[in-house]
Enzyme design. Structure first.
Site, PDB file in Angstrom:
ATOM      1  N   ASP A   3      -0.646   5.994   5.648  1.00 13.03           N
ATOM      2  CA  ASP A   3      -0.630   7.310   6.274  1.00 13.03           C
ATOM      3  C   ASP A   3      -0.553   7.097   7.784  1.00 13.03           C
ATOM      4  OD1 ASP A   3      -1.110  10.203   6.574  1.00 13.03           O
ATOM      5  OD2 ASP A   3      -3.071   9.557   7.318  1.00 13.03           O
TER       6      ASP A   3
ATOM      7  N   ASP B 127      -1.278   9.950  10.776  1.00 11.79           N
ATOM      8  CA  ASP B 127      -2.251  10.660  11.609  1.00 11.79           C
ATOM      9  C   ASP B 127      -3.677  10.400  11.153  1.00 11.79           C
ATOM     10  OD1 ASP B 127      -0.567  12.353  13.477  1.00 11.79           O
ATOM     11  OD2 ASP B 127       0.268  12.958  11.552  1.00 11.79           O
TER      12      ASP B 127
ATOM     13  N   LYS C 118       1.745  16.280   0.433  1.00 12.56           N
ATOM     14  CA  LYS C 118       0.365  15.987   0.062  1.00 12.56           C
ATOM     15  C   LYS C 118      -0.422  17.298  -0.003  1.00 12.56           C
ATOM     16  CE  LYS C 118       0.560  11.690   2.787  1.00 12.56           C
ATOM     17  NZ  LYS C 118      -0.047  10.957   3.928  1.00 12.56           N
TER      18      LYS C 118
END
Length: 227
Positions: free
Chosen positions: A14, A16, A147
């Site tokens: 991922d 951020d 997501k």
């Protein structure tokens, strides 16, 4: 029958809050947008946005301000323009993230960047992250279902040509963890702005400092093989 641990096929990162400490920058842009609309973004609404795609985040923001009539695309575009400025001046690595990424690349293990952030802003972030550090990039606007749906992680594994069951996903948000687990990946959780639930077999660390390839490989389940 002999128990053996399958090899690590890929590491799916991922972005951020996991690789870069960008959630604080998102705080700035989102609060500025709320202020420009004459309101104040609540802490609960901001927490609900973590790990979400742009459309979902803007829907939460508009509802939080009681301004559901606002245009989602216009708000998303405003935030993206502001985030480009912030990414170019204030993007920094999360503790241990650069070292782990370098170790994975040095071992010639395939990598993917799997993020809810849209491609234009991801391309700006890659100026810091290094585009050569990832074999595949799956951005939030490049999937039909972002997501916490499993599609982003399934797509990353498919593009890499590896079985998702032999991948480790590294995530900081509940939405991201849910996405990776539903896809079938092993998950290493590194909470950033929002606590993570260790239920479901997610391995939690306070940071990526000290994380290594042995730890990642150890997250893969054992299988029975016949000799």
């Amino acid at each position: 029958m002999t128990l053996t641990r399958p090899g690590l096929a890929a590491v799916l990162f991922d972005m951020d809050g996991t690789l870069v400490d960008s959630e604080k920058l998102w705080d700035v842009a989102l609060k500025e947008l709320a202020a420009s609309y004459g309101g104040t973004l609540s802490d609960a609404a901001r927490i609900a946005m973590v790990g979400s795609d742009a459309t979902t985040s803007m829907r939460i923001l508009h509802a939080d301000l009681g301004q559901e009539w606002r245009d989602l695309d216009a708000s998303s575009a405003w935030v993206e323009r502001r985030m480009v400025e912030l990414f170019r001046t204030g993007l920094v690595w999360r503790p241990g993230a650069l070292g782990l990424l370098a170790a994975v690349r040095a071992a010639a293990i395939p990598t993917a960047l799997v993020t809810s952030t849209a491609r234009p802003l991801v391309d700006v972030a890659l100026e810091t992250l290094g585009p050569d550090n990832f074999d595949v990039v799956v951005a939030g606007n490049e999937v039909r279902s972002p997501k916490p749906d499993p599609e982003p992680y399934r797509m990353a594994a498919r593009l890499l040509g590896v079985p998702i069951e032999r991948c480790v996903a590294i995530e900081d948000s509940p939405a991201g963890v849910a996405s990776a687990l539903a896809a079938g990946a092993a998950v290493l959780g590194v909470p950033s702005e929002v606590p993570l639930d260790p239920a479901g077999g997610v391995h939690l660390l306070e940071s990526l400092t000290g994380a290594d390839l042995d730890l990642l490989a150890g997250l893969l389940g054992s299988v029975d093989v016949t000799r």
